[in-house]
Design a protein around this motif. Structure first.
Motif, short mmCIF file in Angstrom:
data_model
loop_
_atom_site.label_atom_id
_atom_site.label_comp_id
_atom_site.label_asym_id
_atom_site.label_seq_id
_atom_site.Cartn_x
_atom_site.Cartn_y
_atom_site.Cartn_z
N PHE C 318 0.98 -1.18 -0.05
CA PHE C 318 -0.17 0.11 -0.07
C PHE C 318 0.86 1.37 0.09
O PHE C 318 0.54 2.36 -0.54
CB PHE C 318 -0.93 -0.08 1.15
N ASN C 319 1.92 1.21 0.80
CA ASN C 319 2.86 2.41 0.55
C ASN C 319 3.55 2.52 -0.85
O ASN C 319 3.64 3.50 -1.21
CB ASN C 319 4.14 2.21 1.48
N LEU C 320 3.61 1.50 -1.43
CA LEU C 320 4.06 1.43 -2.88
C LEU C 320 3.14 2.02 -3.83
O LEU C 320 3.44 2.88 -4.62
CB LEU C 320 4.50 -0.16 -3.22
N ILE C 321 1.85 1.54 -3.63
CA ILE C 321 0.69 2.21 -4.55
C ILE C 321 0.47 3.79 -4.09
O ILE C 321 0.29 4.46 -4.81
CB ILE C 321 -0.35 1.33 -4.22
N ILE C 323 -0.67 4.82 -0.87
CA ILE C 323 -1.70 5.27 0.06
C ILE C 323 -1.22 6.11 1.03
O ILE C 323 -0.29 5.81 1.99
CB ILE C 323 -2.47 4.12 0.59
#
Ligand SMILES: Nc1ncnc2c1ncn2[C@@H]1O[C@H](COP(=O)(O)OP(=O)(O)OP(=O)(O)O)[C@@H](O)[C@H]1O
Ligand SMILES: Nc1ncnc2c1ncn2[C@@H]1O[C@H](COP(=O)(O)OP(=O)(O)OP(=O)(O)O)[C@@H](O)[C@H]1O
Ligand SMILES: [Mg+2]
Ligand SMILES: [Mg+2]
Lengths: 341, 264, 356, 356, 264
Positions: C318-321, C323
């Protein structure tokens, strides 16, 4: 362009202009990642608004990440992830002087510009090769907290409350305050007392401490929760009439402002967190836009003592600049600007 | 088989043992002896203290007073493990199985064969477990299944097999046939008779089925309200005598309707 | 990692007492081997968490190109390793019916012990590190003794130890981070966490070791027995106290070890390493996600490690995406729920699909 | 609070099957009554925690004059009440074999719901507060349904809910505190936590209610049955699922209530109220200190409340004495260990000294 | 007592019921009927499926196929509670006691008398519990004690008392005498006879002691490997016939030494 205030400060970025902002050329939608040590702390709510506003202005994007509980390893993980994700710029709250050296180097090696904000290593060692620092040092702001208290106290017992001892976002503040009092050479005893991240527990603890220590000369606090609780306890036991000479702390949550207004607190420190979000985005954008010719500049965002004299506007206006309002609007002011005489 | 006063041949003697649980006196001044190769039956009402006695002999409970002699030497068991090291093995009435473990792990619990000094020899446990259960005529879906999934009798068979095949000096069986089918019961009694014939092991069996007791035991003890009140070789007693002894009390009770308070 | 003993079960397996037809000829040969592999996979309790971990990986890989880069793999392994290592100890403890809340602050104390030993007491690097590990062992021993001998519930014992150790860390360090001592800030440090793949290596070795310990030795068997049926295990002669104390010591040592490799990785000795109860919490979550019962009696080491992986994937992905923090929690919570509902559903399928 | 039914047991009690002499004449009369009172006291599992709480009180009273002042009593009751209230729900859940990690963030969400309902949706005060409580109930229902119907372990279900609700609080509030709405910042607010003794009053009422529910109704009995022996309880026809879901709903509602009275007390609506897992942690600790088994099957409501009192006394007392931040944890940890060792020792004495 | 083909008087009919657990077929196409006031004995090997059948009838398990008729109407039990509401009560082989609860709470679990609509009537439960246990001749230290502290027989007595005194239409007793002493066993059989004499309740008893079965039952069914293979009124069979039926298989097995593989 300014009115992009959604309900969530952390929603990524603003509305991207297909063309560049203003007369800037069209750019890709650059994405800047902010790594914070206490991501959900209200202190940083205006910081996120600042970053969001800057992004809306410039047609860029930002992500707010890091650790919720000031765990360095989690911040390092988030930084590394941002590098993996090929972020276009990084803003890191470098709360540790050693931990961020390698990640920042790696980012710079990968061509990602890095600035620090809010915290920049330790006093003697900034610890990273960041391009610039935007903010006011935690230690320095704590030192200012203590110095200001010394204007009103010459002797006696002063207590400093800290929600989470050892946590990197506030421990330097209390260390700074302690140092300021020590440096003064006055016969003041300073004790730091742990409260709690949970404001409800913190209030009980400050309450108990005050009862067990009648005749305190000063009560300081280095986090928003403890500060507001100090104000409430001063009021509850009418400590002003019992020898309390100074009470002060940090941040601008509503209860704290009320306490300032009522005279229960003498001052609270506004670290202007909005700028700590706004400026990094602008600097990183300009760096990218200018191909590195516009180097980010060291910026002391300064601190502002909010006292009974200037608390008015803070209380009457809810504003995005302080985090108390999501919508952007013009805050009117009039009259002379207070200045040193 | 043994003369009553030949302590030298007694592998186990329990002397003046008492045990209280809070306010309940489970055993009071109990004396028991077990000769080498002997099969002793222990009978008595529910709650008479039979299981408590057995748990003291196997080291699970410590007696409040009294002592235990093994081959004439006084011993004081620190734990079940200790007693087992000295050759005493037990089938508990509550079976002491671990629901979460497979049949074969249960059968070898705390006695697991290992290879390379530390790794469990599952292969050996599996095949031995299957063989022992076959010997007892008990069919289970698989020795790999968790014991929680077995029927009452299957579970009991595992507990019995665990002890009976442990090759210890003294075997304590607490109602080993309670949940056993007629067929399986016969087979286990055969097994006990086999063991007895070899004369290596001394056995103490708690049972409520007097016919079975008379069939395999050399001697019978009756435990009543925490004390031994009867001790005779099976050859000199009969189903009728035992039944009368125990049920007499019940008859009187029934005859005089319900007793006013709790009987002593 | 199939049970070594699995291949010795008889064929035809006496699976169906009521006479199900024996495996027919078609099952022999290639199909048979495939089926065996499938069965072997389905037999393993960890299978469903593995599927969840893979599915998450596939999702994030499709959502972000960066996910499968070596750099990001390193990120994920570094994030997963400490909780996977601590989870080994936590699984053993949970299975034996106990818990250790102090393991996260032990992780914070251990690198400080190393620092004190080297910089104040003049010990060389390796002995100092061993001393730091030993500190964890001793704290575990203390937890075990108080829990087993004095019969204080372990939740409370280790809550006490948690505060006690927090206090020790804060008072001795002045609540201020320290630097990695120079005498270990070298090859030793590289091996112990600073190198890119060090975390993965240690995690694999430790997880493999404890998997064998748990599934293939008497210690593991007795741990299950003690947690599954304490009285029964004692009646069978298992030394329940020893098992529990030993598991506390293992948990303490692993906590200390996790602290040391994390300190080397982030290259600072931080009083807040482990985030108070944070690391413990993550490890317990990993254990439970992996199939360990909080109430004791059953669990798997590999499951715990996979649980840690799942949590690290969620965090990283999710950090990569991209968020941000506030919605991050919302999405994280939702995905944990979804992933675990899928996990439970998969386990049920697995149990139904098992042919033996 | 003796069991209402206790006085109906026969005399002479048939305690000793093997014929212990019946109570003699001297026991009649005054001595007899005294002994009865003593027995009654010793019979109660909460007795030992009560003794610990009193001993701590005596110690702190001797160490600081301020301890016994009314002001400080208010302070202690205010610190103890929220965890005592939440502990009621946690005890029920733990006894029935489940746990709820989300109860602390539900406490943070509830006052925000009240704020949104009043300030954004225009509801009047009381309905808004009921809506806020209902939010807690509904979250509990969700936890219960996922746990019971989908069979996800409650640790994981509520871990998911924990993050989910955290995310909701943060995104809707912008992670920024809100002010108590004017329409309830009045008499309503006073009743609901702002007044000095409001916390004590609510805690007493709620604890008493749940004590009766737990010890004197079928619900309580079935809660114990489900946690003690799930299969056995189901075989006996107890609706285990309903009991568990119900207890999740109770825990959620009480969490919401605790959040509301705390918001009124600290006079702000803080996204971090409850400190994430902090309030849950304190409540579980209180429950376990009070004698509730983490593994389910036994516990006491009053014990949980006394456990909350013990923790509040420790927190208050040491701050009253004035322990600095860093050594504070050291001393707190040490005292928790000491107090709980004493507690266990006292319970053992109690059990030995019981005459019936 | 009943003619084989008079469904109208059957309170309970089980028709074509099968049940599998994973790969184990516990029951296959089982048919059973129970007439009003009848006492039916169910015997069979360990693991034959007796307890499974009982748990299906009492609503704990759901059958894979087949149906259950109560007084001629098909029913589908949603839960044990549901079956109990329809008048079916059970003594489980694993007793289903809650160790953490007192004797009297266990005896009235899920059937607790209340006062004021919600408060437990502990007084009533205590005195009834004491009376019922006295009736059965079982002595326990106190009805306030937790059942974990009781002996095996005492525990069983509680489980039996719980169901026998529940005044239901159909009683299912799974090995109710397994842990019972001789005296207590006789007393419980008396109790069953009393119930039968009143003719209100139909009873199904699983037992491994054929003598006891013949003593109280009207009819015997034999369950072998999941199927009913024998159904006769007790008047027309004998201990010898039953023993032969069951043990014959064992004899052959023994005679031919150990069978090569697992028997079917
Ligand atoms: N751990 C214990 N705590 C308290 N009381 C106990 C405990 N164990 C046994 N008792 C009591 O001691 C007495 C004797 O119990 P024991 O189990 O020895 O009986 P028993 O002769 O084996 O009976 P049964 O034939 O029913 O198995 C009983 O009244 C029982 O309640
Ligand atoms: N819950 C379950 N899961 C899996 N298998 C089960 C389960 N319950 C019973 N079985 C299996 O079904 C078969 C029949 O079991 P059941 O308990 O009905 O036997 P039983 O006739 O009552 O035997 P016993 O006389 O030993 O009590 C056994 O092989 C058992 O292993
Ligand atoms: Mg017994
Ligand atoms: Mg059965």
């Amino acid at each position: 362009t300014g009115d992009s205030g959604g309900s969530t400060p952390a929603a990524s970025g603003g509305t991207a202009a297909a063309a560049g902002a203003g007369d800037f050329p069209a750019t890709p939608k650059w994405k800047f990642v902010f790594v914070c040590h206490v991501t959900t702390n209200p202190f940083f709510t205006p910081t996120q608004y600042g970053a969001q506003d800057a992004c809306a202005l410039l047609g860029t994007d930002f992500q707010w990440t890091g650790s919720k509980d000031s765990i360095v390893a989690e911040m390092v993980n988030a930084t590394n992830t941002a590098i993996s994700a090929k972020a276009d710029g990084l803003a890191v709250a470098a709360v540790d002087k050693a931990a961020f050296k390698a990640p920042v180097d790696r980012a710079l090696d990968a061509g990602i510009p890095v600035v620090t904000y809010n915290a920049d290593g330790s006093r003697e060692d900034k610890g990273t090769s960041r391009l610039a620092y935007i903010g006011q040092g935690l230690y320095e702001s704590g030192y200012a907290l203590g110095q200001r208290a010394l204007q009103q106290v010459d002797s006696g017992a002063v207590v400093g409350f800290i929600a989470t001892p050892g946590a990197l976002n506030i421990q330097p503040r209390i260390d700074g305050a302690a140092q300021a009092i020590k440096d003064s050479g006055k016969s003041i005893t300073f004790e730091s007392v742990g409260t709690n991240a949970d404001i409800t527990k913190g209030l009980s603890i400050i309450d108990a401490y005050a009862q067990g220590h009648p005749g305190l000369a000063g009560m300081l606090a280095v986090d928003a929760g403890s500060t507001q609780s100090v104000g409430q306890v001063v009021k509850k036991y009418n400590l002003r009439s019992k020898g309390l000479k100074v009470a002060g702390g940090f941040d601008l949550v509503p209860e704290t402002l009320t306490a300032i207004k009522n005279g229960d607190l003498d001052y609270t420190i506004d670290q202007q967190p909005y700028l700590q979000g706004f400026l990094p985005v602008v600097y990183l954008y300009l760096y990218k836009l200018s191909g590195g010719l516009l180097f980010p500049s060291e910026t002391n965002t300064g601190l502002l003592f909010v006292t009974k004299d200037n608390v008015g506007p803070y209380q009457t206006t809810k504003t995005r600049f302080e985090g108390s309002e999501t919508a952007q609007k013009v805050v009117e002011r009039s009259g002379a600007i207070a200045h040193a005489s | 088989m043994t003369s009553p006063d030949a302590p030298s041949t007694d592998v186990l003697r329990v002397e003046h043992v008492s045990k209280r649980f809070g306010t309940v006196t489970a055993l009071r001044d109990v004396n028991i002896r077990l000769a080498k190769g002997e099969v002793l039956g222990l009978i008595g009402d529910n709650g008479a203290g039979k299981s408590t006695l057995m748990k003291i002999i196997c080291g699970f409970h410590q007696p409040d007073t009294g002592r235990i002699l093994l081959d004439g030497d006084e011993v004081s068991f620190r734990s079940v493990d200790h007693a087992r090291a000295l050759g005493i093995d037990t089938v508990y009435q509550d079976l002491a199985l671990i629901n979460e473990l497979s049949v074969y792990h249960n059968m070898f619990l705390n006695r697991e064969p290992v290879i390379l000094g530390c790794l469990l020899n599952n292969r050996k446990m599996r095949s031995l477990a299957r063989r022992h259960l076959d010997d007892m005529g008990v069919h289970i879906p698989s020795v790999d299944v968790e014991v929680a999934k077995l029927s009452g009798g299957q579970r009991q068979a595992i507990a019995v097999a665990r002890s009976v095949y442990s090759r210890s000096k003294i075997l304590l069986l607490d109602e080993p046939l309670a949940a056993m089918g007629a067929k399986e019961g016969v087979q286990i009694l055969d097994l006990v008779r086999d063991l007895k014939a070899r004369g290596e092991v001394s056995i103490m069996i708690i049972a409520h089925n007097y016919a079975q007791v008379l069939e395999v035991c050399d001697r019978v003890n009756l435990l009543q309200h925490g004390s031994i009140t009867f001790d005779k070789p099976t050859a000199r007693t009969s189903l009728k005598e035992l039944t009368d002894l125990v049920v007499a009390e019940y008859r009187t009770a029934r005859a005089g309707l319900r007793p006013a308070g709790d009987p002593p | 990692m199939p049970d070594i003993g699995d291949d010795v079960r008889d064929s035809p397996a006496p699976a169906d007492v009521t006479g199900r037809p024996a495996p027919n000829g078609a099952r022999r040969g290639a199909t048979w081997i495939l089926l065996r592999v499938r069965d072997e996979f389905l037999r393993r309790r960890e299978a469903s968490v593995l599927v969840v971990a893979l599915a998450l990986g596939a999702y994030f890989a499709s959502a972000s190109e960066a996910f499968l880069t070596p750099d990001n793999m390193v990120n994920i392994t570094q994030a997963a390793a400490p909780s996977a290592i601590v989870a080994c100890g936590i699984v053993l403890l949970l299975v034996s019916g106990e818990i250790d809340l102090s393991v996260g602050v032990v992780a914070a104390l251990a690198p400080f012990m190393m620092h004190y030993a080297i910089d104040y007491w003049g010990l060389p690097g390796i002995p100092a590190i061993l001393l730091a590990l030993l500190t964890g062992t001793v704290i575990g021993l203390g937890n075990g003794l108080v829990t087993v001998l004095l019969k204080v519930p372990s939740f409370i014992t280790t809550l006490g130890t948690f505060y006690l150790v927090t206090g020790i860390v804060l008072t001795t360090s002045g609540a201020y981070p320290a630097e990695i001592p120079a005498s270990v800030d070298n090859q030793i440090g590289q091996w112990l966490g600073a190198a890119m793949w060090a975390h993965l290596g240690w995690a694999l070795v430790i997880v493999a070791f404890f998997h064998v310990l748990f599934t293939r030795t008497r210690w593991g068997l007795h741990t299950i027995a003690v947690g599954g049926n304490l009285l029964g295990a004692q009646e069978a002669g298992v030394r329940a106290g020893r098992i529990k104390i030993g598991n506390f010591m293992i948990a303490g040592t692993l906590g200390a070890f996790a602290g040391i490799i994390e300190a080397f990785r982030v290259h600072t000795i931080d009083p807040n390493l482990g985030g108070g109860t944070g690391l413990m919490f993550t490890a317990v979550s990993a254990a439970v996600i992996g199939g360990t019962a909080l109430a004791g009696g059953s669990g798997t080491i590999i499951g715990g490690a996979l649980g840690a992986l799942v949590l690290a994937e969620l965090q990283d992905g999710f950090n990569l995406i991209g968020i941000s923090a506030n919605p991050y929690f919302l999405i994280l919570g939702g995905s944990i729920l979804l992933a675990m509902i899928a996990n439970v559903y998969l386990s049920r399928l697995r149990r139904a699909g098992k042919t033996t």
